[in-house]
Design an enzyme around this catalytic site. Structure first.
Site: not given
Ligand code: FPP
Length: 236
Positions: A18, A35, A129
């Protein structure tokens, strides 16, 4: 309690990644960049997990609720996923990583769903893994789907048990997480592995996911090694 020479390494670590959006906002950048930086943290964390001897790593990469985000962000996230798969799969395979996908992969469309299935087949024999990617995943939907399977199979009430129910979940064959990490300071499960985290140790850190370094992973593992896990029983 572990001694300093033989730390207790969790067999299965699950992570709610997150804070990508806040990382980008703090720099005046679009969320998509957050992201993208997040995928670098994914790479570092997989390497660290292998290095530390973790056997299962589950990453919450896209929740069933993430479909409610603006269409541009959904497109960014699915595009990143496709890019990640195409560019990282060879290396994952060479490093002995087995990929397992849980969640409603069909919602990503037939092409990406097929690519995910091919990646699973290609890496199925790897043993270093197991990387479980939770994609369009929701813990409640997982449980409802398991109940549907039980009903469809005509299972009698007496045939149901915790072990039987677990075998009907999408995580069949994967041990429950020992450690659940959530980054960015939020302290919630957010419909992740609801059944499976019943006895997981919870670890929350303020670090935003794109800033999550190998040292942060090691710190979480060190904290895990200090915890006394009793599974509801009394200490000896
Ligand atoms: C939360 O950050 C994260 C996500 C919704 C997606 C997680 C995705 C990645 C780490 C990249 C893609 C992964 C792969 C494996 C290709 P948020 O957008 O909710 O952040 P915020 O809470 O600060 O708005």
């Amino acid at each position: 309690m572990a001694d300093s020479c033989s730390p207790v390494i969790p067999r299965h670590v699950a992570i709610i990644m997150d804070g990508n959006g806040r990382w980008a906002a703090a720099r005046g950048l679009p969320r998509a960049i957050g992201h993208r930086e997040g995928t670098k943290a994914v790479r570092r964390t997989i390497e660290a997990a292998i290095e530390q001897g973790v056997q299962y790593l589950t990453l919450f990469a896209f929740s069933s609720e993430n479909w409610q985000r603006p269409p541009e962000e959904v497109t960014d996230l699915t595009g990143l996923l496709r890019y990640y798969l195409r560019n990282e799969l060879n290396e994952l395979h060479e490093n002995g990583v087995r990929l397992v996908v849980i969640g409603e992969r069909d919602r990503f469309g037939p092409n990406l769903a097929a690519e995910l299935a091919q990646a699973e087949v290609r890496t199925a024999g790897n043993t270093k893994l197991t990387l479980v990617m939770a994609l369009s995943y929701g813990g409640r939907a997982d449980i409802v789907e398991a109940a549907r399977r039980a009903l469809a199979a005509g299972l009698s009430p007496d045939a149901m048990s915790e072990a039987k129910f677990a075998s009907l979940l999408s995580t069949d064959g994967i041990p429950d997480p020992d450690l659940l990490i959530r980054t960015s300071g939020e302290e919630r499960i957010s419909n992740f592995l609801l059944w499976q985290t019943a006895y997981a140790e919870l670890y929350f850190t303020d670090v935003l996911w794109p800033d999550f370094e190998t040292a942060d992973f090691t710190k979480a593992l060190a904290e895990f090694a200090r915890r006394e896990r009793r599974f509801g029983a009394r200490p000896e």
